[in-house]
Write a protein that holds these residues in place. Structure first.
Motif, PDB file in Angstrom:
ATOM      1  N   THR A  17       0.843  -1.184   0.000  1.00  0.00           N
ATOM      2  CA  THR A  17       0.000   0.000   0.000  1.00  0.00           C
ATOM      3  C   THR A  17       0.883   1.239   0.000  1.00  0.00           C
ATOM      4  O   THR A  17       2.058   1.173   0.327  1.00  0.00           O
ATOM      5  CB  THR A  17      -0.906   0.023   1.240  1.00  0.00           C
ATOM      6  OG1 THR A  17      -0.089  -0.129   2.402  1.00  0.00           O
ATOM      7  CG2 THR A  17      -1.941  -1.067   1.187  1.00  0.00           C
ATOM      8  N   GLN A  74     -11.965  -2.179   8.714  1.00  0.00           N
ATOM      9  CA  GLN A  74     -12.897  -1.477   7.838  1.00  0.00           C
ATOM     10  C   GLN A  74     -13.691  -0.428   8.617  1.00  0.00           C
ATOM     11  O   GLN A  74     -14.027   0.617   8.087  1.00  0.00           O
ATOM     12  CB  GLN A  74     -13.845  -2.479   7.177  1.00  0.00           C
ATOM     13  CG  GLN A  74     -13.184  -3.325   6.101  1.00  0.00           C
ATOM     14  CD  GLN A  74     -12.687  -2.497   4.930  1.00  0.00           C
ATOM     15  OE1 GLN A  74     -13.382  -1.615   4.455  1.00  0.00           O
ATOM     16  NE2 GLN A  74     -11.482  -2.769   4.486  1.00  0.00           N
ATOM     17  N   ASN A 231      -7.658   4.006  -3.470  1.00  0.00           N
ATOM     18  CA  ASN A 231      -8.544   3.846  -2.322  1.00  0.00           C
ATOM     19  C   ASN A 231      -9.895   4.521  -2.564  1.00  0.00           C
ATOM     20  O   ASN A 231      -9.965   5.630  -3.084  1.00  0.00           O
ATOM     21  CB  ASN A 231      -7.869   4.448  -1.086  1.00  0.00           C
ATOM     22  CG  ASN A 231      -8.640   4.152   0.179  1.00  0.00           C
ATOM     23  OD1 ASN A 231      -9.407   3.195   0.261  1.00  0.00           O
ATOM     24  ND2 ASN A 231      -8.447   4.984   1.184  1.00  0.00           N
ATOM     25  N   GLY A 233     -12.099   5.593  -0.126  1.00  0.00           N
ATOM     26  CA  GLY A 233     -12.301   5.821   1.291  1.00  0.00           C
ATOM     27  C   GLY A 233     -13.352   6.870   1.586  1.00  0.00           C
ATOM     28  O   GLY A 233     -14.007   7.411   0.687  1.00  0.00           O
ATOM     29  N   GLY A 260      -9.804  -0.725  -7.225  1.00  0.00           N
ATOM     30  CA  GLY A 260      -9.365  -0.422  -5.872  1.00  0.00           C
ATOM     31  C   GLY A 260     -10.226  -1.065  -4.809  1.00  0.00           C
ATOM     32  O   GLY A 260     -10.989  -1.996  -5.055  1.00  0.00           O
ATOM     33  N   GLY A 262     -11.779  -0.224  -0.410  1.00  0.00           N
ATOM     34  CA  GLY A 262     -12.131   0.817   0.543  1.00  0.00           C
ATOM     35  C   GLY A 262     -13.574   0.706   0.981  1.00  0.00           C
ATOM     36  O   GLY A 262     -14.371  -0.059   0.415  1.00  0.00           O
TER      37      GLY A 262
END
Length: 410
Positions: A17, A74, A231, A233, A260, A262
């Motif tokens: 990452t 998560q 990501n 996110g 990706g 996320g």
């Protein structure tokens, strides 16, 4: 004997990452001049994050691994628990290892970790450099996890002043980050050291989309492809891209590719299913870093999307690899952000205000109908990487910084 630099980072080799990769590369860049020790958490076997590098980490880097609780993190609660455990075990290990003459390099993720350096300075009298990847608690405020008016935010803000002011130097990734930290009263300009992240320009470079394996595999040769890679996110504007894809679902020549992971990825997949969007493809990041050239060249235009208010809080490292692939960038970002400044200075794409779906729609339609402009922007992006954003440039800056610190003891 070489002066010693001690890294404090939750993620390190062999995890690929962005934080793990970047910190490992920085350590590799310093090891010729300094004795490098890395105190890090135990390896995390978390799906795609557990990919191994193609090459071994240099043996000259001393890696000390601490206990790590096995949570996928998560949820914010799980992340907080893991942060407490890893920061505590790394502090305990550092207390056994650190000496007064050492200089620590500590990254701001996870947000509790930097305070271990402050404790070590108080107990061991060693100095530390703060590498700011994200500014907390501001990042959590953007996620609406904590309110600026809350007691927790105000206490954290005050502790940060002590943390930042006690550092020997503050490494920022962008000019917007420097401005934000100074406005908050955390730092003086004299302590700021700007070192942007870099592109993997040795393994990522422009390739024709028509020859791309991913494009061929998914029959996208005749599509204008927009790529979101990285990501998904809480601070990323995935919803805006999905809404535009829904508006353009009748445009048969346009396709959106998401690659990706996320917390927002399940939402994206559910949105795609709910609206029957065949113009969206969602893939996992299953290729090793050495094959990123395939995914990053699988598009006509790259997209980076942020939520409003992220200027100065974070600088996306993915920007530089998109540039290395010779692709123009559409950024949903604050105008004052480093991302927006680079795009406009280098003339390599478009900046759209976060959540301005109408403007985003217009920019995408313009890009699709002006391929020659996209090509020119992509060529300028690849050139800018070679001239400004390579690991060689960053390594020089890191060596310059630590030479300055060791030559000028406090």
């Amino acid at each position: 004997m070489k002066p010693r630099v001690i890294f404090l980072t939750e993620i390190f080799f062999p995890v690929q990452t962005s934080t793990g990769y970047l910190l490992t590369q920085i350590a590799i860049g310093l090891v010729q001049e300094y004795a490098v020790t890395v105190i890090t958490s135990g390896l995390r076997e978390i799906d795609a994050l557990s990919e191994k590098w193609d090459n071994d980490c240099p043996k000259d880097i001393n890696i000390i691994r601490c206990f790590q609780i096995n949570l996928k993190a998560q949820s914010l609660v799980q992340r907080f628990i893991r942060s407490i455990v890893s920061s505590t075990t790394m502090l305990w290990q550092a207390l056994q290892v650190c000496r007064k003459d050492d200089v620590l390099l500590v990254v701001t993720n996870p947000p509790l970790l930097p305070f271990t350096a402050l404790i070590l300075k108080f107990i061991k009298k060693c100095r530390y450099v703060l590498l700011v990847h994200d500014v907390y608690p501001d990042a959590l405020s953007v996620m609406d996890v904590i309110k600026p008016s809350s007691l927790g935010y105000r206490v954290w803000d005050e502790l940060n002043r002590k943390l930042y002011r006690s550092a020997s130097q503050i490494i920022v990734l962008g000019r917007d980050m420097s401005k934000l930290l100074q406005e908050k009263g955390y730092i003086e300009e004299s302590k700021v050291f700007l070192i942007p992240n870099w592109a993997d320009s040795e393994i990522i470079f422009p390739q024709p989309k028509s020859e791309n394996l991913l494009i061929k595999e998914h029959l996208l040769e005749n599509k204008f492809v927009l790529l979101y890679a990285g990501n998904m996110g809480r601070t990323h504007g995935i919803e805006n891209l999905a809404e535009v894809a829904n508006s353009l679902k009748n445009n048969q020549s346009l396709h959106f590719v998401f690659i990706g992971f996320g917390v927002k990825r399940p939402w994206l997949e559910a949105y795609k299913a709910k609206h029957g969007l065949s113009n969206i493809s969602v893939f996992s990041m299953t290729r090793p870093r050495s094959e990123q050239i395939i995914s990053l060249n699988a598009c006509d235009v790259a997209v980076i999307a942020f939520s409003p208010g992220m200027s100065g809080i974070s600088v996306p490292s993915r920007m530089y690899n998109h540039m290395a692939a010779g692709r123009p960038i559409i950024a949903l970002a604050d105008k004052s952000s480093e991302l927006a400044m680079v795009i406009e200075e280098e003339k390599i794409g478009w900046v759209v205000a976060p959540e301005d779906v109408d403007d985003l729609l217009a920019v995408i339609e313009f890009a699709q109908t002006h391929p020659e402009i996209c090509s020119e922007m992509g060529a300028r992006a690849a050139l800018a990487v070679r001239e400004k954003y390579t690991f060689k440039h960053a390594r020089s800056r890191y060596n310059q910084l630590f030479k300055k610190i060791f030559d000028d003891p406090e």
